[in-house]
Design an enzyme around this catalytic site. Structure first.
Site, PDB file in Angstrom:
ATOM      1  N   GLY A   1       0.796  -1.221   0.000  1.00 39.50           N
ATOM      2  CA  GLY A   1       0.000   0.000   0.000  1.00 39.50           C
ATOM      3  C   GLY A   1       0.826   1.266   0.000  1.00 39.50           C
ATOM      4  N   ARG A   2       2.065   1.194   0.464  1.00 43.28           N
ATOM      5  CA  ARG A   2       2.928   2.374   0.436  1.00 43.28           C
ATOM      6  C   ARG A   2       4.361   1.983   0.084  1.00 43.28           C
ATOM      7  NH1 ARG A   2       5.080   4.112   5.861  1.00 43.28           N
ATOM      8  NH2 ARG A   2       4.900   2.343   7.270  1.00 43.28           N
TER       9      ARG A   2
ATOM     10  N   LYS B   1       9.965   2.353   0.188  1.00 44.89           N
ATOM     11  CA  LYS B   1       8.873   2.355   1.157  1.00 44.89           C
ATOM     12  C   LYS B   1       8.514   3.789   1.494  1.00 44.89           C
ATOM     13  CE  LYS B   1       7.544   0.296   5.589  1.00 44.89           C
ATOM     14  NZ  LYS B   1       8.014  -0.522   6.727  1.00 44.89           N
TER      15      LYS B   1
ATOM     16  N   ASP C   1      -2.386   7.633   1.883  1.00 43.46           N
ATOM     17  CA  ASP C   1      -1.627   8.431   0.927  1.00 43.46           C
ATOM     18  C   ASP C   1      -0.364   7.730   0.441  1.00 43.46           C
ATOM     19  OD1 ASP C   1       0.074   8.587   3.118  1.00 43.46           O
ATOM     20  OD2 ASP C   1      -0.276  10.716   3.494  1.00 43.46           O
ATOM     21  N   GLY C   2      -0.025   6.592   1.063  1.00 44.39           N
ATOM     22  CA  GLY C   2       1.152   5.845   0.630  1.00 44.39           C
ATOM     23  C   GLY C   2       2.467   6.495   0.998  1.00 44.39           C
TER      24      GLY C   2
ATOM     25  N   ARG D   1      14.510  -0.215   0.992  1.00 46.18           N
ATOM     26  CA  ARG D   1      14.601  -1.488   1.713  1.00 46.18           C
ATOM     27  C   ARG D   1      15.081  -2.588   0.775  1.00 46.18           C
ATOM     28  NH1 ARG D   1       9.518  -3.238   5.163  1.00 46.18           N
ATOM     29  NH2 ARG D   1       8.504  -3.543   3.150  1.00 46.18           N
TER      30      ARG D   1
ATOM     31  N   ARG E   1       5.489 -13.222   1.141  1.00 46.72           N
ATOM     32  CA  ARG E   1       5.042 -13.415   2.524  1.00 46.72           C
ATOM     33  C   ARG E   1       4.120 -14.627   2.654  1.00 46.72           C
ATOM     34  NH1 ARG E   1       4.947  -7.511   3.935  1.00 46.72           N
ATOM     35  NH2 ARG E   1       5.817  -6.486   2.102  1.00 46.72           N
TER      36      ARG E   1
ATOM     37  N   ASP F   1       1.046 -11.250   7.036  1.00 49.25           N
ATOM     38  CA  ASP F   1       1.604 -10.481   5.923  1.00 49.25           C
ATOM     39  C   ASP F   1       2.961  -9.881   6.290  1.00 49.25           C
ATOM     40  OD1 ASP F   1      -0.355  -8.907   7.581  1.00 49.25           O
ATOM     41  OD2 ASP F   1       0.576  -7.241   6.542  1.00 49.25           O
TER      42      ASP F   1
ATOM     43  N   ASP G   1       9.387  -5.368   8.593  1.00 49.74           N
ATOM     44  CA  ASP G   1       8.433  -4.432   9.181  1.00 49.74           C
ATOM     45  C   ASP G   1       8.848  -4.023  10.594  1.00 49.74           C
ATOM     46  OD1 ASP G   1       6.405  -2.774   9.883  1.00 49.74           O
ATOM     47  OD2 ASP G   1       4.793  -4.088   9.231  1.00 49.74           O
TER      48      ASP G   1
END
Length: 499
Positions: free
Chosen positions: A92-93, A113, A125-126, A176, A183, A252, A262
């Site tokens: 999503g971002r 990212k 808004d990502g 990253r 995943r 995820d 993450d």
């Protein structure tokens, strides 16, 4: 590669069917500025550090420039989030620029990212505020220095734009690197849609990229599953051994390549307590420190369930036979975890082999640590010093931590145990220091680096902290403040997701 040349991408995920991702260019930003590049990692990836720090490299890390050969995309996946099923998530971002072949012959993803909206942004808004980028850079590089498999920081840039959450915050983009971003939730996405063809395609891809030996077995998918279970068992054992609390162990956020990913609401525990939680969104303690092995086991059960349609390749196979195969594989996790964990704990305690009596000795120590509310990291480091006290005269952490009288009976038992062990004092201490770091990314130090960057655009403390954490086992008395637990007025009791 010449200093002015851009990296040579060699993309394979982009060759998978289009239902695996959406083609997506990163969003451009107003005025990118360099925060830091990881010179050594860049060299490992055959990226010129000079190019990465150049205007073109900075523009690439910001999303303003997509180099030739990159095939940027946002991957789709699903997942269980705090135990609840979400049938479609995705990057999503984040945008995967593409893949690079490292000098070690391994393929790596380069992902941006915080690079703007994608089809999976779900109204967001990502973008990423600066704080989470600083946190992730510090934490993932600290984990790598501790030799714990992790996604890595290639670099970070500011955007010259404000990101609005509860307040306006300076924006940033994080580069990253991972062996891949596939995943448990990627498998779950296709399993939920009963897309058996996609499950097989993804499994074949994973085997070719991460588990090539599995292809030579009679059941490659099962061999892949067993390898994933083994890697996760070892990874969680490593987390537990240094007091790392991930904070958001959703399916995820479990990479099938076996790397930690993450670094949002994560933290390193100071005062030992297995119930410790830092994540502001983990209201019921699902992902507390002491629960992490069980949660990893649960996540792997979801993976095995997703693989059921392709787990038994025999012509006479049915659902019952696939379930039996999956159950046998999952049932092996606990023993794999214990073996991996005990292998680390023996070095933390300074013994050459781990026995049932050592387990009792270790559990008694943990009970004392919780009762006395002692610092997890410094307690074990001081134990390493006591294993060969004469060698620590000029570099001891006694000023920071010493065992109270409550530990005296336990220390006597421990010394008696060491007297029966064949290692020399020098050998023992070397192994203990390797297993017991003195520098970890303490929450208040991470927050100090974030605050200086956000409020004043000052990255000097961030850079100092990254440099200290690159050598977590080497104590330097001049860097005492980096080893000190938080004072009462410095404690950071909650950490937050950067979304």
């Amino acid at each position: 590669m010449t200093p002015s040349s851009s990296p040579e991408f060699d993309n394979t995920y982009a060759e998978l069917p289009e239902r695996f991702y959406s083609k997506q260019a990163p969003s451009s930003v107003a005025n990118p500025g360099l925060i830091r590049i990881n010179t050594e990692l860049a060299k490992q990836l055959n990226i010129s550090p000079e190019w990465l720090a150049s205007p073109e490299g900075i523009a690439t890390m910001a999303g303003n420039h997509v180099p030739a050969g990159a095939q940027s995309l946002a991957a789709v996946y699903a997942g269980h989030q705090f135990g609840g099923w979400n049938p479609q998530l995705g990057d999503g971002r984040a945008v995967l620029l593409g893949e690079l072949m490292g000098r070690d012959g391994i393929r790596y993803d380069w992902q941006l990212k915080g690079s703007g909206r994608t089809p999976y942004s779900r109204g967001g808004d990502g973008k990423s505020p600066l704080g989470p980028v600083i946190r992730e850079y510090i934490l993932c590089e600290a984990m790598a220095a501790l030799h714990i498999p992790s996604t890595r920081a290639l670099g970070a840039v500011t955007t010259g734009e404000m990101v609005f959450r509860d307040q306006g915050l300076p924006g940033a983009v994080f580069s990253r690197v991972a062996r891949s971003h596939i995943r448990v939730g990627t498998m779950q996405f296709f399993a939920a849609r009963r897309d058996t063809e996609a499950l097989q395609i993804l499994s074949d891809y994973l085997i070719a990229r991460h588990f090539p030996a599995a292809a030579q077995t009679s059941n490659p998918v099962l061999s892949m599953l067993n390898e994933i279970i083994g890697r996760q068992a070892k990874l969680i054992a490593q987390w537990q051994s240094v007091g790392f609390i991930h904070g958001v162990m959703n399916t995820d956020n479990m990479l099938l390549c076996g790397e930690t990913i993450d670094y949002g609401p994560c933290a390193f525990m100071e005062s030992y307590d297995p119930a410790t939680v830092f994540s502001s969104i983990d209201h019921n303690g699902r992902y507390a420190y002491g629960n992490q092995p069980a949660i990893a086991h649960w996540n792997l059960m979801q993976l095995a369930q997703a693989l059921l349609p392709i787990l038994d390749p025999r012509p006479e196979a049915d659902e019952d036979s696939a379930v039996a195969i999956a159950q046998a594989a999952i049932d092996g996790f606990q023993n794999l975890f214990l073996v991996a964990y005990q292998d680390i704990i023996k070095d933390k305690l300074g013994v050459s082999s781990f026995t049932d009596a050592d387990d009792s000795l270790y559990q008694d120590l943990l009970t004392l640590m919780k009762k006395e509310r002692v610092d997890f990291t410094l307690c074990f480091r001081r134990l390493g010093e006591l294993a060969n006290e004469g060698a620590c005269i000029n570099s001891s952490i006694r000023e920071l931590f010493e065992f109270s009288d409550a530990f005296t009976p336990w220390l006597q038992q421990w010394r008696q145990r060491l007297s029966d062990d064949p290692q020399t004092a020098e050998q023992r201490q070397a192994r203990m220091f390797k297993a017991n770091p003195v520098f970890i990314p303490r929450n208040h130090l991470v927050q100090e680096a974030i605050a200086a960057a956000e409020r004043k655009g000052d990255f000097s403390f961030f850079n100092q902290l990254v440099e200290v954490l690159a050598k977590p086992h080497n104590f330097d008395p001049q860097k005492l403040r980096y080893a000190m637990p938080a004072k009462s007025n410095e404690q950071v009791l909650q950490t937050f997701c950067g979304t």
